[in-house]
Write an enzyme that holds these catalytic residues in place. Structure first.
Site, PDB file in Angstrom:
ATOM      1  N   ASP A   1       0.870  -1.164   0.000  1.00 28.45           N
ATOM      2  CA  ASP A   1       0.000   0.000   0.000  1.00 28.45           C
ATOM      3  C   ASP A   1       0.915   1.225   0.000  1.00 28.45           C
ATOM      4  O   ASP A   1       1.553   1.524   0.999  1.00 28.45           O
ATOM      5  CB  ASP A   1      -0.884  -0.025   1.261  1.00 28.45           C
ATOM      6  CG  ASP A   1      -1.685   1.265   1.446  1.00 28.45           C
ATOM      7  OD1 ASP A   1      -1.644   2.133   0.544  1.00 28.45           O
ATOM      8  OD2 ASP A   1      -2.352   1.410   2.482  1.00 28.45           O
TER       9      ASP A   1
ATOM     10  N   GLU B   1      -7.418   0.609  -4.259  1.00 26.41           N
ATOM     11  CA  GLU B   1      -7.399   0.511  -2.802  1.00 26.41           C
ATOM     12  C   GLU B   1      -8.728   0.037  -2.201  1.00 26.41           C
ATOM     13  O   GLU B   1      -8.719  -0.884  -1.385  1.00 26.41           O
ATOM     14  CB  GLU B   1      -6.953   1.853  -2.203  1.00 26.41           C
ATOM     15  CG  GLU B   1      -5.453   2.034  -2.384  1.00 26.41           C
ATOM     16  CD  GLU B   1      -4.977   3.479  -2.405  1.00 26.41           C
ATOM     17  OE1 GLU B   1      -5.769   4.368  -2.048  1.00 26.41           O
ATOM     18  OE2 GLU B   1      -3.812   3.714  -2.778  1.00 26.41           O
TER      19      GLU B   1
ATOM     20  N   ASP C   1     -13.426   5.034   1.268  1.00 29.16           N
ATOM     21  CA  ASP C   1     -11.991   5.065   1.548  1.00 29.16           C
ATOM     22  C   ASP C   1     -11.477   6.505   1.542  1.00 29.16           C
ATOM     23  O   ASP C   1     -11.290   7.098   0.487  1.00 29.16           O
ATOM     24  CB  ASP C   1     -11.270   4.207   0.488  1.00 29.16           C
ATOM     25  CG  ASP C   1      -9.758   4.182   0.684  1.00 29.16           C
ATOM     26  OD1 ASP C   1      -9.253   4.843   1.605  1.00 29.16           O
ATOM     27  OD2 ASP C   1      -9.089   3.481  -0.105  1.00 29.16           O
TER      28      ASP C   1
END
Lengths: 606, 223
Positions: free
Chosen positions: A8, A167, A189
């Site tokens: 990430d 993501e 998110d």
């Protein structure tokens, strides 16, 4: 097959995770922290990354890069509005932003590559094997240039990027794996710099994204900025100081704003404190959660419009959503949770750590690619419509937004003038009517044999792969010949440039390694000095005086070595100190054991 | 189905998408229509759940995620097949796109948007366009604008009802088409019936596109 890790690469923090016996796991660093701050600093000893670099934000702001993700795949004109907020010098070369750090300039993919290398090393240290393959996450609403820039960063870091994954969908994989959910879910998110909403349908291990929307320029950074602006304004009023002139203090304000915001997620009231320059004393400011909320309400509202658009594109209403999942550190803010809950009418899920869930999902996707997990499959979509510029500067859509990827489309091109030998094609991404209002992805020229107007027939295939990245192929239908096209990206590095950056990264790698060794040795030496001083305070009465003297001598020698530049000398002095202090260590250990045993029954000891 | 010889081992192909001998994935032929690709007959009524099941099944067979360890050729085929499958699913999932696609297969393209209004709506639509222009030019806060807006609202209701009628007629034609195909007659009468249904569908579909665009325009203007 070699192991694939999941990464990430965040605006504020980055993480690396892998699949450990069927469960994704984040890899912690030597400092036992899971997150690597996405900060890169150019010091006199070379480039440093992560926690040590973060300390340079206030010490050397002009040469410390943070939030590099905001610059990925962008030109200078794209970020003009917020340039004043960043302490570093930016230039542009070939449509790509460059950071000027000392003598050299670095592109955003190069800076990101340094963060990736840090994560790569972390994984290699933990797993004891070389890591060369990775899945990297990006915001779902990232366009083609931003995705390509992320892929370039991986390549420069020596990683084969097997997949760019969105993501929010990564997060859904992590949740899906854990809870075996079925039904329709919304993933909200809100990260450090970007906002995404994705609506998915989960059925028998298939994760089908129905629609996605977002804002790649909206996140925790923007909340911090509002708080920082408030502090700056009040410092100007109360102390007659304009901190704009003090880049180091500007960074301190930004960091204190962030800490204040974080604290207000847990408490209703807190006090921010800042040291002012030029002997002007201290600025303190009490801030309540209510004040923070009225300050940031506008930003939070801005996330709701993309949510409604995504629902509309998925042809759903809030009532159709079975579960809502929260991802990203900014979703810890109570008002964010409240607004999301009001919109969807559901209590959102936040069982998994919102800072880690994306990395965990990336590890799951990595496991799918390596053939480990076979029952799960992610079917993602392209977030933005892809089109070409037609006569009159209008965009003609070729692949609509929210089309499941891989997605392909064919268009036929011909000539308007006799003997014309080329057709210019301008590829765009976006939802606006006019070409100029959309993102220019690339321009290229189709070569055409000189023939009467309208006779040539060139078929162009646009193919968006599973990474959401565009590939273009052209074929002359009359000759049946394929034509390879040199696509010049409008906002990206050329293949040659990436090649050069890989070379550079190897050239400087040796430097980097010795710099890293020095930094690590210094950190370890610092910790050892502190610990030994504490032991001396607590245990001097337990050992002979010549032992104490020997320990003090070794301690002083290590202090001198620590200020030098030779990591081997530091390590040697550390070994010396360890030996000298051995009797002290043993004495303290015995002492604490004796004390601990006093007053306990025999049954408790055995 | 995909093609007669395996690209890899050159053996005769009997399986659908995978060679039975070397188990390599085969490229979906460019000539294969979406109905055949998804394993459905050329009918206009399709159970969305069955279609979805088939889509998921083929996605598991073709998706690039499952070809990471395979050869470059297989990866290319997987990418092409997945893209084709996704287009096929998107087209067949939507009843209107499905019908337009079938018309395209059976009788050539229908997609061209009409440049003149359908005959039975001619007068009404010309008047509506005038009102739209007038409204756009008018001061939004004036009384005249309010009157125009009310008029446009009522036009919108009429047109939307019109759209619904068209969709109902289409639904009937879909049923007729499917019934005709199921009978599988090879008579002149059946052929005439086929042509009639296709022509009628084509007319409604192109009128529908025209009306839909006008309604979109209308909604965008008054909202």
């Amino acid at each position: 097959m070699a192991r694939i890790v999941g990464i990430d690469l965040g605006t504020t923090n980055s993480l690396v995770a892998y699949m450990d016996k069927g469960a994704p796991r984040v890899i912690a660093g030597r400092n036992e922290r899971n997150m690597v701050p996405s900060v890169v600093a150019m010091t006199d000893n070379g480039l440093i990354v992560g926690d040590p670099a973060k300390e340079h934000l206030t010490r050397n702001p002009a040469r410390t890069v943070y939030s590099v993700k905001r610059f990925m795949g962008k030109g200078l004109a794209d970020v003009q509005a917020e340039l004043a907020y960043f302490p570093y010098t930016l230039t542009e070369q070939g449509g790509v932003i460059r950071f000027k750090l000392g003598e050299k300039t670095y592109s955003p993919p190069q800076i990101s590559a340094m963060i990736l290398k840090e994560l790569k090393l972390r994984a290699e240290t933990h797993l004891g094997e070389s890591i060369t393959k990775a899945v990297i996450t990006v915001p779902a609403y990232f366009n083609d240039s931003q995705r390509q820039a992320t892929k370039d960063a991986g390549i420069i870091a020596g990683l084969e990027v097997l997949r760019i994954i969105n993501e929010p969908t990564a997060a859904s994989l992590a949740y899906g794996l854990q809870q075996k959910t079925q039904g329709t879910i919304a993933v909200y998110d809100l990260g450090g710099g970007t906002f995404d909403i994705s609506i998915l349908k989960l059925k028998n291990g298939i994760f089908e994204v129905l629609a996605t929307n977002g804002d790649t320029h909206l996140g925790g950074d923007d909340f911090d900025r509002l708080i920082a602006d408030l502090f700056l304004e009040e410092i100007r009023e109360r102390h007659g100081l304009d901190l704009q002139a003090y880049p180091d203090h500007m960074q301190a304000v930004r960091l204190e704003a962030e800490r204040t915001k974080i604290r207000l997620s847990d408490v209703l009231k807190t006090t921010a404190t800042l040291d002012l320059p030029d002997g002007k004393g201290r600025f303190t400011r009490e801030l309540t959660r209510d004040q923070l909320e009225s300050l940031t309400m506008g930003l939070i509202e801005r996330t709701l419009a993309p949510c409604r658009k995504a629902l509309k594109d998925a042809e759903l209403t809030p009532g159709h959503i079975d579960e809502v999942v929260l991802v990203g550190g900014s979703t810890r803010m109570p008002l964010v949770r409240q607004r999301v809950q009001e919109l969807f009418g559901k209590t959102p899920h936040c069982e998994l750590n919102p800072d880690e869930v994306v990395a965990l999902g990336a590890a799951v996707q990595a496991d799918i690619l390596s053939g480990g997990t076979t029952d799960m499959l992610l079917l993602d979509v392209t977030p933005l419509s892809l089109g070409i510029e037609t006569m009159g500067g209008v965009m003609s859509s070729v692949i609509r937004r929210n089309t499941t990827i891989p997605a392909g489309a064919k268009e036929m091109f011909t000539t308007y003038v006799d003997g014309q030998t080329g057709v210019d094609i301008h590829i765009l991404q976006g939802e606006r009517e006019l070409a100029k209002d959309n993102r220019s992805l690339a321009r290229f020229r189709l070569k055409v044999p000189p023939l009467p107007a309208g006779v040539p027939r060139i078929e162009v295939t646009f193919l968006i792969d599973a990474n959401g990245i565009l590939n273009v192929l052209a074929k002359d239908m009359r000759m049946g010949q394929s034509q390879s096209i040199e696509v010049k990206p409008s906002y990206g590095l050329s293949d040659d440039e990436v090649e050069q950056m890989i070379e550079d990264s190897f050239k400087f790698a040796a430097n980097d390694v010795s710099a890293r060794k020095l930094i690590e040795a210094r950190l370890d030496a610092g910790a050892m000095i502190t610990a030994t001083e504490k032991s001396l305070l607590e245990g001097s009465h337990l050992i002979a005086s010549d032992n104490i003297a020997a320990t003090r001598t070794a301690l002083a020698a290590l202090s001198v070595a620590k200020d030098g530049t030779d990591p081997r000398a530091i390590r040697a002095r550390m070994a010396g100190l360890e030996q000298a202090a051995q009797s002290l260590t043993v004495a303290l250990l015995n002492d604490s054991l004796t004390k601990g045993l006093q007053g306990k029954k025999v049954s408790e000891v055995t | 189905m995909a093609r007669s010889m395996c690209w890899h081992c050159q053996s005769e192909m009997a399986g659908e998408y995978f060679c039975e001998r070397c188990v390599k994935v085969q490229p979906v032929s460019k000539d294969l229509d979406y109905f055949t690709c998804m394993g459905f007959p050329r009918r206009l009524t399709i159970d969305p759940r069955q279609l979805e099941t088939k889509f998921y099944e083929l996605s598991r067979a073709f998706h690039p995620d499952f070809y990471q360890n395979k050869s470059a050729e297989e990866q290319t085929i997987s990418l092409g097949n997945s893209a084709m499958l996704n287009t096929a699913y998107r087209t067949l999932r939507d009843p209107i796109q499905r019908a337009e696609y079938l018309l395209d297969l059976e009788a050539g393209a229908v997609k061209d948007i009409r440049t003149s209004p359908p005959a039975d709506l001619f007068e009404e639509i010309l008047e509506l366009q005038d009102t739209l222009d007038e409204y756009r030019a008018a001061d939004r806060d004036s009384g005249a604008a309010a009157t125009l807006c009310a008029k446009l609202q009522s036009e919108r209701t009429t047109l939307e009802r019109r759209q619904q009628d068209m969709e109902a007629s289409l639904q009937q034609l879909f049923t007729q088409w499917d019934a005709l195909q199921d009978r599988g007659e090879a008579t002149d009468r059946a052929r005439a019936e086929r042509d009639r249904i296709l022509k009628h569908m084509r007319d409604i579909l192109s009128n529908r596109t025209y009306v839909k665009n006008i309604v979109n325009d209308l909604v965008a203007t008054i909202s």
